[in-house]
Design a protein around this motif. Sequence first.
Motif, mmCIF file in Angstrom:
data_model
loop_
_atom_site.group_PDB
_atom_site.id
_atom_site.type_symbol
_atom_site.label_atom_id
_atom_site.label_comp_id
_atom_site.label_asym_id
_atom_site.label_seq_id
_atom_site.Cartn_x
_atom_site.Cartn_y
_atom_site.Cartn_z
ATOM 1 N N THR A 127 51.903 36.813 42.397
ATOM 2 C CA THR A 127 51.633 38.247 42.450
ATOM 3 C C THR A 127 50.717 38.577 41.282
ATOM 4 N N ALA B 210 50.494 39.401 46.544
ATOM 5 C CA ALA B 210 50.206 40.837 46.467
ATOM 6 C C ALA B 210 49.398 41.093 45.205
ATOM 7 N N GLU C 127 59.847 43.522 42.780
ATOM 8 C CA GLU C 127 59.392 43.709 44.155
ATOM 9 C C GLU C 127 59.126 42.399 44.884
ATOM 10 N N TYR C 128 58.729 41.371 44.145
ATOM 11 C CA TYR C 128 58.353 40.104 44.766
ATOM 12 C C TYR C 128 59.072 38.945 44.070
ATOM 13 N N THR D 79 43.848 51.065 46.831
ATOM 14 C CA THR D 79 44.823 51.214 47.905
ATOM 15 C C THR D 79 44.155 51.035 49.256
ATOM 16 N N LEU E 53 48.853 44.112 42.408
ATOM 17 C CA LEU E 53 49.328 45.376 41.854
ATOM 18 C C LEU E 53 48.319 45.854 40.819
ATOM 19 N N ALA F 201 45.565 46.844 48.022
ATOM 20 C CA ALA F 201 46.365 46.646 46.820
ATOM 21 C C ALA F 201 47.446 47.714 46.714
ATOM 22 N N ARG F 202 48.441 47.458 45.880
ATOM 23 C CA ARG F 202 49.443 48.467 45.544
ATOM 24 C C ARG F 202 49.146 49.024 44.158
ATOM 25 N N VAL F 203 49.411 50.292 43.969
ATOM 26 C CA VAL F 203 49.158 50.934 42.685
ATOM 27 C C VAL F 203 50.482 51.199 41.976
ATOM 28 N N VAL F 204 50.507 50.858 40.703
ATOM 29 C CA VAL F 204 51.664 51.117 39.845
ATOM 30 C C VAL F 204 51.188 52.031 38.726
#
Length: 223
Positions: A10, A56, A100-101, A71, A58, A75-78
């Motif tokens: 990740t 993934a 999460e992973y 996004t 982040l 991708a995921r945004v933190v």
Amino acid sequence: MADLQVAPWTLVIPVKRTAIAKSRLASAYPQHRPELARAFAVDTTAAALESPLVRAVLVVTDDPVVAADVTAIGARVVADLPGAGLNGALEHGAAFAAAEYPGAGVVALSADLPALRPAELTAALAACTADRSFVIDEPGTGTTMLAAAAGVALDPRFGVGSALAHQASGAVAIELATIESLRRDVDTAADLAHAVQLGVGQRTADVMSLVMGAATGSEGLAC
């Protein structure tokens, strides 16, 4: 992007607000510096998402434009809740990734790699067999990637002299001759010129086209 059940890594990419990012590009690109910073982050993220070893991506950021852009490509945004600088953002992202992973290793990746090639990133990730591994930047003093195996603390030490700091912390340097695009982070105009020679991603290429148009006085563009 690889199957979520088998990809072992990740990636965490920290992106500071582009209104203040890449300050050393300001003298050469005063009009386009924020756009270049955003383009670097998007192209880096896009390349990372194409690696078959990436589970993934982040992106840790409080920049709403960057958040929307990454996004849109998967991708995921933190949110950068700690607001404690680069290493704080990476530790926050790593903790989120581990929760999460679970079972995947965590990789901190510079957001300033507009020429990044997925195959070179994949080669470097495949070489990360130690508990913690890192890639030294082109000048030889910084770090563009830091990887920690599943269950191992990332322990990021980015900043001036980070290559020596990561080595001193026990991380093992990845020494491959074929990962030039992964080592070419961009802080200065000379760095960007080298990245362009390697071949930058589409977003950075688009902004550089605007820069060249401005330099030649194309209608509707201002320097």
